[in-house]
Design a protein around this motif. Sequence first.
Motif, PDB file in Angstrom:
ATOM      1  N   LEU A 119      -1.662  35.616 -55.675  1.00 47.55           N
ATOM      2  CA  LEU A 119      -1.938  34.188 -55.505  1.00 47.55           C
ATOM      3  C   LEU A 119      -1.146  33.321 -56.477  1.00 47.55           C
ATOM      4  CD1 LEU A 119      -5.810  34.243 -54.920  1.00 47.55           C
ATOM      5  CD2 LEU A 119      -3.985  34.109 -53.213  1.00 47.55           C
ATOM      6  N   SER A 120      -0.721  33.900 -57.595  1.00 48.47           N
ATOM      7  CA  SER A 120       0.003  33.117 -58.606  1.00 48.47           C
ATOM      8  C   SER A 120       1.505  33.028 -58.334  1.00 48.47           C
ATOM      9  CB  SER A 120      -0.204  33.718 -59.998  1.00 48.47           C
ATOM     10  OG  SER A 120       0.515  34.944 -60.140  1.00 48.47           O
ATOM     11  N   GLN A 121       2.003  33.831 -57.375  1.00 45.97           N
ATOM     12  CA  GLN A 121       3.443  33.896 -57.147  1.00 45.97           C
ATOM     13  C   GLN A 121       3.927  32.780 -56.230  1.00 45.97           C
ATOM     14  OE1 GLN A 121       5.513  36.131 -58.829  1.00 45.97           O
ATOM     15  NE2 GLN A 121       3.534  36.352 -59.868  1.00 45.97           N
ATOM     16  N   SER A 122       5.157  32.321 -56.479  1.00 50.72           N
ATOM     17  CA  SER A 122       5.732  31.256 -55.656  1.00 50.72           C
ATOM     18  C   SER A 122       5.896  31.707 -54.206  1.00 50.72           C
ATOM     19  CB  SER A 122       7.088  30.820 -56.219  1.00 50.72           C
ATOM     20  OG  SER A 122       7.995  31.909 -56.259  1.00 50.72           O
ATOM     21  N   LYS A 123       6.087  33.006 -53.973  1.00 47.77           N
ATOM     22  CA  LYS A 123       6.222  33.503 -52.602  1.00 47.77           C
ATOM     23  C   LYS A 123       4.976  33.156 -51.789  1.00 47.77           C
ATOM     24  CE  LYS A 123       7.975  37.656 -50.249  1.00 47.77           C
ATOM     25  NZ  LYS A 123       7.504  37.339 -48.927  1.00 47.77           N
ATOM     26  N   TYR A 124       3.805  33.269 -52.424  1.00 46.18           N
ATOM     27  CA  TYR A 124       2.559  32.943 -51.714  1.00 46.18           C
ATOM     28  C   TYR A 124       2.395  31.425 -51.569  1.00 46.18           C
ATOM     29  CZ  TYR A 124      -2.346  32.293 -50.631  1.00 46.18           C
ATOM     30  OH  TYR A 124      -3.507  31.884 -50.043  1.00 46.18           O
ATOM     31  N   THR A 125       2.590  30.697 -52.641  1.00 48.63           N
ATOM     32  CA  THR A 125       2.406  29.241 -52.560  1.00 48.63           C
ATOM     33  C   THR A 125       3.414  28.606 -51.612  1.00 48.63           C
ATOM     34  OG1 THR A 125       3.734  28.967 -54.577  1.00 48.63           O
ATOM     35  CG2 THR A 125       1.356  29.064 -54.845  1.00 48.63           C
ATOM     36  N   ASP A 126       4.642  29.139 -51.586  1.00 48.97           N
ATOM     37  CA  ASP A 126       5.648  28.631 -50.650  1.00 48.97           C
ATOM     38  C   ASP A 126       5.240  28.918 -49.207  1.00 48.97           C
ATOM     39  OD1 ASP A 126       7.128  27.798 -52.800  1.00 48.97           O
ATOM     40  OD2 ASP A 126       8.620  29.399 -52.675  1.00 48.97           O
ATOM     41  N   LEU A 127       4.681  30.097 -48.970  1.00 49.16           N
ATOM     42  CA  LEU A 127       4.202  30.455 -47.628  1.00 49.16           C
ATOM     43  C   LEU A 127       3.125  29.485 -47.163  1.00 49.16           C
ATOM     44  CD1 LEU A 127       3.808  32.379 -45.162  1.00 49.16           C
ATOM     45  CD2 LEU A 127       2.252  33.716 -46.619  1.00 49.16           C
ATOM     46  N   VAL A 128       2.131  29.240 -48.012  1.00 51.25           N
ATOM     47  CA  VAL A 128       1.040  28.338 -47.638  1.00 51.25           C
ATOM     48  C   VAL A 128       1.575  26.927 -47.401  1.00 51.25           C
ATOM     49  CG1 VAL A 128      -1.114  27.286 -48.407  1.00 51.25           C
ATOM     50  CG2 VAL A 128      -0.709  29.722 -48.806  1.00 51.25           C
ATOM     51  N   THR A 129       2.446  26.470 -48.284  1.00 57.98           N
ATOM     52  CA  THR A 129       3.020  25.128 -48.131  1.00 57.98           C
ATOM     53  C   THR A 129       3.775  24.994 -46.812  1.00 57.98           C
ATOM     54  OG1 THR A 129       3.239  24.895 -50.529  1.00 57.98           O
ATOM     55  CG2 THR A 129       4.581  23.444 -49.162  1.00 57.98           C
ATOM     56  N   ARG A 130       4.481  26.053 -46.436  1.00 60.60           N
ATOM     57  CA  ARG A 130       5.308  26.026 -45.229  1.00 60.60           C
ATOM     58  C   ARG A 130       4.476  25.991 -43.946  1.00 60.60           C
ATOM     59  NH1 ARG A 130       7.778  30.386 -46.236  1.00 60.60           N
ATOM     60  NH2 ARG A 130       6.967  31.802 -44.651  1.00 60.60           N
ATOM     61  N   VAL A 131       3.354  26.728 -43.918  1.00 56.04           N
ATOM     62  CA  VAL A 131       2.629  26.871 -42.646  1.00 56.04           C
ATOM     63  C   VAL A 131       1.342  26.055 -42.573  1.00 56.04           C
ATOM     64  CG1 VAL A 131       3.584  29.189 -42.377  1.00 56.04           C
ATOM     65  CG2 VAL A 131       1.291  28.936 -43.350  1.00 56.04           C
ATOM     66  N   ASP A 132       0.828  25.619 -43.719  1.00 52.17           N
ATOM     67  CA  ASP A 132      -0.489  24.971 -43.740  1.00 52.17           C
ATOM     68  C   ASP A 132      -0.363  23.451 -43.749  1.00 52.17           C
ATOM     69  OD1 ASP A 132      -3.231  24.546 -43.927  1.00 52.17           O
ATOM     70  OD2 ASP A 132      -3.275  24.844 -46.104  1.00 52.17           O
ATOM     71  N   ASP A 133       0.153  22.892 -42.657  1.00 51.87           N
ATOM     72  CA  ASP A 133       0.367  21.446 -42.623  1.00 51.87           C
ATOM     73  C   ASP A 133      -0.937  20.660 -42.505  1.00 51.87           C
ATOM     74  OD1 ASP A 133      -0.008  22.484 -40.088  1.00 51.87           O
ATOM     75  OD2 ASP A 133       1.323  21.062 -39.100  1.00 51.87           O
ATOM     76  N   GLN A 134      -2.023  21.325 -42.115  1.00 54.56           N
ATOM     77  CA  GLN A 134      -3.316  20.655 -42.011  1.00 54.56           C
ATOM     78  C   GLN A 134      -4.188  20.855 -43.258  1.00 54.56           C
ATOM     79  OE1 GLN A 134      -4.922  22.273 -38.338  1.00 54.56           O
ATOM     80  NE2 GLN A 134      -4.058  20.600 -37.135  1.00 54.56           N
ATOM     81  N   HIS A 135      -3.673  21.615 -44.231  1.00 51.46           N
ATOM     82  CA  HIS A 135      -4.377  21.863 -45.498  1.00 51.46           C
ATOM     83  C   HIS A 135      -5.764  22.471 -45.251  1.00 51.46           C
ATOM     84  CE1 HIS A 135      -1.158  19.627 -47.391  1.00 51.46           C
ATOM     85  NE2 HIS A 135      -1.399  18.611 -46.580  1.00 51.46           N
ATOM     86  N   ILE A 136      -5.754  23.574 -44.500  1.00 49.23           N
ATOM     87  CA  ILE A 136      -7.016  24.252 -44.172  1.00 49.23           C
ATOM     88  C   ILE A 136      -7.155  25.603 -44.864  1.00 49.23           C
ATOM     89  CG2 ILE A 136      -7.222  23.101 -41.933  1.00 49.23           C
ATOM     90  CD1 ILE A 136      -6.221  25.710 -40.621  1.00 49.23           C
ATOM     91  N   VAL A 137      -6.196  25.964 -45.729  1.00 51.09           N
ATOM     92  CA  VAL A 137      -6.199  27.279 -46.368  1.00 51.09           C
ATOM     93  C   VAL A 137      -6.811  27.208 -47.760  1.00 51.09           C
ATOM     94  CG1 VAL A 137      -4.782  29.179 -47.240  1.00 51.09           C
ATOM     95  CG2 VAL A 137      -4.200  28.087 -45.056  1.00 51.09           C
TER      96      VAL A 137
END
Length: 262
Positions: A119-137
Amino acid sequence: MRIAFFDSGIGGITVMTEAMKQLPREDYIYYADNLHVPYGTKSKDEVKFYVKTAIDDIMQEEVKAVVIACNTATSIAVADLRNEYQVPIIGLEPAVKPAVEMNRASGKRVLVFATPLTLSQSKYTDLVTRVDDQHIVDSLPLTDLVGYCERLEIEEATQYLQEQLAIYDLANYGTIVLGCTHYPFYKNVIKQLVPDHIQIIDGSNGTVKKLKQELEKSGMLSVHGTCDVKYMCSSHDSATLAKLEKATQIYAEIDRVNLEDN
Protein backbone atom coordinates in the motif's frame (compact mmCIF):
# COMPACT_ATOMS: atom_id res chain seq x y z
CA MET A 1 11.00 -26.72 -19.06
CA ARG A 2 8.96 -25.57 -16.09
CA ILE A 3 7.07 -22.44 -15.10
CA ALA A 4 8.38 -21.04 -11.81
CA PHE A 5 6.21 -19.36 -9.19
CA PHE A 6 7.96 -17.29 -6.55
CA ASP A 7 6.72 -15.83 -3.27
CA SER A 8 8.11 -15.02 0.16
CA GLY A 9 6.10 -17.92 1.59
CA ILE A 10 3.07 -20.03 0.76
CA GLY A 11 0.88 -17.23 -0.66
CA GLY A 12 1.89 -17.73 -4.28
CA ILE A 13 0.40 -21.21 -4.12
CA THR A 14 -2.95 -19.50 -4.69
CA VAL A 15 -1.71 -18.20 -8.06
CA MET A 16 -0.04 -21.48 -9.02
CA THR A 17 -3.31 -23.31 -8.28
CA GLU A 18 -5.08 -21.08 -10.80
CA ALA A 19 -2.33 -21.81 -13.35
CA MET A 20 -2.71 -25.54 -12.80
CA LYS A 21 -6.42 -25.20 -13.65
CA GLN A 22 -5.87 -23.08 -16.76
CA LEU A 23 -2.63 -24.76 -17.91
CA PRO A 24 -2.88 -28.42 -16.87
CA ARG A 25 -0.28 -29.56 -19.43
CA GLU A 26 2.53 -27.57 -17.82
CA ASP A 27 4.95 -28.54 -15.07
CA TYR A 28 5.87 -26.15 -12.29
CA ILE A 29 8.42 -24.99 -9.75
CA TYR A 30 7.24 -23.37 -6.55
CA TYR A 31 9.89 -21.39 -4.66
CA ALA A 32 9.29 -19.90 -1.21
CA ASP A 33 11.76 -17.49 0.36
CA ASN A 34 10.84 -18.83 3.78
CA LEU A 35 13.98 -17.44 5.42
CA HIS A 36 12.67 -13.90 4.94
CA VAL A 37 8.87 -14.15 5.05
CA PRO A 38 6.97 -11.84 5.42
CA TYR A 39 8.07 -9.20 2.91
CA GLY A 40 5.22 -6.82 3.65
CA THR A 41 6.79 -5.38 6.81
CA LYS A 42 10.38 -5.11 5.52
CA SER A 43 12.19 -2.26 3.78
CA LYS A 44 12.21 -1.83 0.02
CA ASP A 45 15.96 -2.44 -0.24
CA GLU A 46 15.74 -5.64 1.81
CA VAL A 47 12.98 -7.02 -0.37
CA LYS A 48 14.87 -6.16 -3.57
CA PHE A 49 17.91 -8.08 -2.33
CA TYR A 50 15.89 -11.11 -1.19
CA VAL A 51 13.96 -11.33 -4.46
CA LYS A 52 17.11 -11.04 -6.60
CA THR A 53 18.83 -13.77 -4.58
CA ALA A 54 15.84 -16.10 -4.90
CA ILE A 55 15.41 -15.55 -8.63
CA ASP A 56 19.11 -16.25 -9.17
CA ASP A 57 18.51 -19.57 -7.38
CA ILE A 58 15.46 -20.35 -9.53
CA MET A 59 17.38 -19.60 -12.71
CA GLN A 60 19.67 -22.53 -11.98
CA GLU A 61 16.71 -24.68 -13.02
CA GLU A 62 15.31 -25.07 -16.54
CA VAL A 63 12.50 -22.49 -16.50
CA LYS A 64 10.66 -20.84 -19.39
CA ALA A 65 8.82 -18.19 -17.37
CA VAL A 66 8.77 -16.83 -13.83
CA VAL A 67 5.67 -15.55 -12.08
CA ILE A 68 6.38 -13.18 -9.21
CA ALA A 69 3.39 -14.42 -7.24
CA CYS A 70 3.68 -11.72 -4.60
CA ASN A 71 2.19 -8.24 -4.83
CA THR A 72 4.87 -6.70 -2.62
CA ALA A 73 7.76 -8.23 -4.57
CA THR A 74 6.16 -7.24 -7.87
CA SER A 75 5.74 -3.61 -6.87
CA ILE A 76 9.34 -3.35 -5.72
CA ALA A 77 11.42 -5.61 -7.98
CA VAL A 78 9.68 -6.68 -11.21
CA ALA A 79 11.08 -3.88 -13.38
CA ASP A 80 14.68 -4.70 -12.39
CA LEU A 81 14.10 -8.43 -12.94
CA ARG A 82 12.75 -7.87 -16.46
CA ASN A 83 15.85 -5.86 -17.32
CA GLU A 84 18.16 -8.63 -16.10
CA TYR A 85 16.62 -11.92 -17.26
CA GLN A 86 15.69 -13.14 -20.73
CA VAL A 87 12.68 -15.29 -19.79
CA PRO A 88 9.24 -13.69 -19.36
CA ILE A 89 8.77 -12.27 -15.86
CA ILE A 90 5.08 -12.03 -14.99
CA GLY A 91 4.15 -9.70 -12.16
CA LEU A 92 1.05 -9.32 -10.06
CA GLU A 93 -1.05 -6.34 -9.11
CA PRO A 94 -4.16 -5.99 -6.95
CA ALA A 95 -7.35 -6.40 -9.01
CA VAL A 96 -8.38 -2.79 -8.42
CA LYS A 97 -9.33 -2.03 -12.03
CA PRO A 98 -11.88 -4.85 -12.43
CA ALA A 99 -13.25 -4.09 -8.96
CA VAL A 100 -13.84 -0.43 -9.85
CA GLU A 101 -15.49 -1.44 -13.12
CA MET A 102 -17.75 -3.90 -11.28
CA ASN A 103 -18.93 -1.16 -8.92
CA ARG A 104 -19.06 1.80 -11.28
CA ALA A 105 -22.83 1.64 -11.78
CA SER A 106 -23.88 0.36 -8.37
CA GLY A 107 -22.57 3.22 -6.24
CA LYS A 108 -20.86 0.71 -3.95
CA ARG A 109 -17.30 1.14 -2.71
CA VAL A 110 -14.24 -1.10 -3.11
CA LEU A 111 -12.12 -2.26 -0.16
CA VAL A 112 -8.56 -3.42 -0.91
CA PHE A 113 -6.83 -5.73 1.56
CA ALA A 114 -3.02 -5.62 1.22
CA THR A 115 0.25 -5.57 3.14
CA PRO A 116 1.49 -2.22 4.49
CA LEU A 117 4.47 -2.24 2.11
CA THR A 118 2.31 -2.85 -0.98
CA LEU A 119 0.00 0.00 0.00
CA SER A 120 2.95 2.35 0.55
CA GLN A 121 4.44 1.86 -2.93
CA SER A 122 3.92 4.30 -5.80
CA LYS A 123 2.98 1.35 -8.05
CA TYR A 124 -0.16 0.86 -5.95
CA THR A 125 -1.04 4.54 -5.51
CA ASP A 126 -0.49 5.15 -9.23
CA LEU A 127 -2.80 2.22 -10.05
CA VAL A 128 -5.58 3.56 -7.82
CA THR A 129 -5.16 7.09 -9.18
CA ARG A 130 -5.34 5.80 -12.75
CA VAL A 131 -8.49 3.67 -12.42
CA ASP A 132 -10.43 5.16 -9.49
CA ASP A 133 -11.93 8.25 -11.10
CA GLN A 134 -14.98 8.06 -8.81
CA HIS A 135 -12.85 7.82 -5.63
CA ILE A 136 -14.56 4.66 -4.39
CA VAL A 137 -11.44 2.70 -3.35
CA ASP A 138 -10.44 2.30 0.30
CA SER A 139 -7.31 0.44 1.42
CA LEU A 140 -6.91 -1.72 4.51
CA PRO A 141 -3.44 -2.89 5.63
CA LEU A 142 -3.66 -6.32 7.23
CA THR A 143 -0.28 -6.80 8.88
CA ASP A 144 -0.97 -10.08 10.69
CA LEU A 145 -2.72 -12.14 8.01
CA VAL A 146 0.47 -13.39 6.36
CA GLY A 147 1.71 -14.75 9.68
CA TYR A 148 -1.49 -16.68 10.33
CA CYS A 149 -1.31 -18.09 6.81
CA GLU A 150 2.32 -19.15 7.11
CA ARG A 151 1.37 -21.09 10.25
CA LEU A 152 -1.58 -22.57 8.34
CA GLU A 153 -3.87 -21.10 11.01
CA ILE A 154 -6.62 -20.10 8.61
CA GLU A 155 -9.68 -20.32 10.87
CA GLU A 156 -7.70 -18.81 13.75
CA ALA A 157 -7.51 -15.50 11.86
CA THR A 158 -11.29 -15.03 12.11
CA GLN A 159 -11.24 -12.80 15.19
CA TYR A 160 -8.43 -10.67 13.77
CA LEU A 161 -10.40 -10.12 10.57
CA GLN A 162 -13.55 -9.30 12.53
CA GLU A 163 -11.67 -6.65 14.49
CA GLN A 164 -10.14 -5.10 11.36
CA LEU A 165 -13.49 -4.94 9.57
CA ALA A 166 -15.42 -3.60 12.56
CA ILE A 167 -14.79 0.07 11.66
CA TYR A 168 -16.36 -0.31 8.19
CA ASP A 169 -20.02 -0.12 7.26
CA LEU A 170 -19.86 -3.06 4.87
CA ALA A 171 -23.29 -2.29 3.45
CA ASN A 172 -21.51 0.48 1.50
CA TYR A 173 -19.10 -1.93 -0.23
CA GLY A 174 -19.64 -4.07 -3.30
CA THR A 175 -16.25 -5.71 -3.70
CA ILE A 176 -13.28 -6.75 -1.56
CA VAL A 177 -9.96 -7.07 -3.41
CA LEU A 178 -7.46 -9.54 -1.96
CA GLY A 179 -4.25 -7.65 -2.72
CA CYS A 180 -1.82 -10.19 -1.27
CA THR A 181 -1.46 -13.73 -2.59
CA HIS A 182 -1.72 -15.13 0.94
CA TYR A 183 -5.19 -13.68 1.40
CA PRO A 184 -7.17 -16.08 -0.88
CA PHE A 185 -6.50 -18.71 1.80
CA TYR A 186 -9.12 -16.74 3.76
CA LYS A 187 -11.76 -16.50 1.01
CA ASN A 188 -14.20 -18.78 2.78
CA VAL A 189 -13.54 -17.18 6.19
CA ILE A 190 -14.12 -13.69 4.79
CA LYS A 191 -17.35 -14.78 3.12
CA GLN A 192 -18.71 -15.70 6.55
CA LEU A 193 -17.88 -12.21 7.91
CA VAL A 194 -19.25 -9.94 5.18
CA PRO A 195 -22.71 -9.39 3.65
CA ASP A 196 -23.73 -11.78 0.86
CA HIS A 197 -23.76 -9.03 -1.77
CA ILE A 198 -20.00 -8.41 -1.48
CA GLN A 199 -17.89 -10.04 -4.16
CA ILE A 200 -14.36 -11.17 -3.25
CA ILE A 201 -11.77 -11.09 -6.02
CA ASP A 202 -8.00 -11.36 -6.46
CA GLY A 203 -5.46 -10.99 -9.25
CA SER A 204 -4.73 -14.66 -9.93
CA ASN A 205 -6.95 -15.12 -12.97
CA GLY A 206 -5.59 -12.05 -14.76
CA THR A 207 -2.02 -13.01 -13.93
CA VAL A 208 -2.40 -16.51 -15.35
CA LYS A 209 -4.07 -15.17 -18.50
CA LYS A 210 -1.06 -12.90 -18.99
CA LEU A 211 1.27 -15.86 -18.43
CA LYS A 212 -0.60 -17.91 -21.04
CA GLN A 213 -0.42 -15.05 -23.55
CA GLU A 214 3.35 -14.76 -23.05
CA LEU A 215 3.86 -18.50 -23.55
CA GLU A 216 1.64 -18.54 -26.65
CA LYS A 217 3.51 -15.56 -28.09
CA SER A 218 6.84 -17.36 -27.75
CA GLY A 219 5.50 -20.76 -28.83
CA MET A 220 6.36 -22.20 -25.40
CA LEU A 221 3.02 -23.69 -24.32
CA SER A 222 3.46 -27.31 -23.35
CA VAL A 223 1.21 -30.24 -24.28
CA HIS A 224 3.17 -32.91 -22.44
CA GLY A 225 3.26 -31.74 -18.81
CA THR A 226 1.28 -33.32 -15.97
CA CYS A 227 1.01 -30.47 -13.42
CA ASP A 228 4.02 -31.87 -11.63
CA VAL A 229 5.36 -29.44 -9.02
CA LYS A 230 8.95 -29.23 -7.82
CA TYR A 231 9.08 -27.39 -4.49
CA MET A 232 12.06 -25.24 -3.53
CA CYS A 233 12.80 -22.88 -0.62
CA SER A 234 15.57 -20.59 0.50
CA SER A 235 16.31 -22.65 3.62
CA HIS A 236 16.62 -25.87 1.58
CA ASP A 237 15.11 -27.96 4.39
CA SER A 238 12.77 -30.91 3.97
CA ALA A 239 10.26 -29.74 6.61
CA THR A 240 9.53 -26.54 4.67
CA LEU A 241 9.19 -28.44 1.40
CA ALA A 242 6.68 -30.78 3.05
CA LYS A 243 4.79 -27.75 4.40
CA LEU A 244 4.58 -26.23 0.91
CA GLU A 245 3.09 -29.45 -0.44
CA LYS A 246 0.60 -29.57 2.44
CA ALA A 247 -0.34 -25.93 1.85
CA THR A 248 -1.03 -26.70 -1.81
CA GLN A 249 -3.43 -29.46 -0.76
CA ILE A 250 -5.13 -27.22 1.81
CA TYR A 251 -5.63 -24.41 -0.68
CA ALA A 252 -6.97 -26.76 -3.34
CA GLU A 253 -9.74 -27.72 -0.89
CA ILE A 254 -10.42 -24.06 0.02
CA ASP A 255 -10.67 -23.22 -3.67
CA ARG A 256 -12.96 -26.19 -4.34
CA VAL A 257 -15.36 -25.17 -1.55
CA ASN A 258 -15.37 -21.57 -2.74
CA LEU A 259 -16.18 -22.60 -6.30
CA GLU A 260 -19.02 -24.84 -5.10
CA ASP A 261 -20.47 -22.00 -2.98
CA ASN A 262 -20.43 -19.69 -5.99
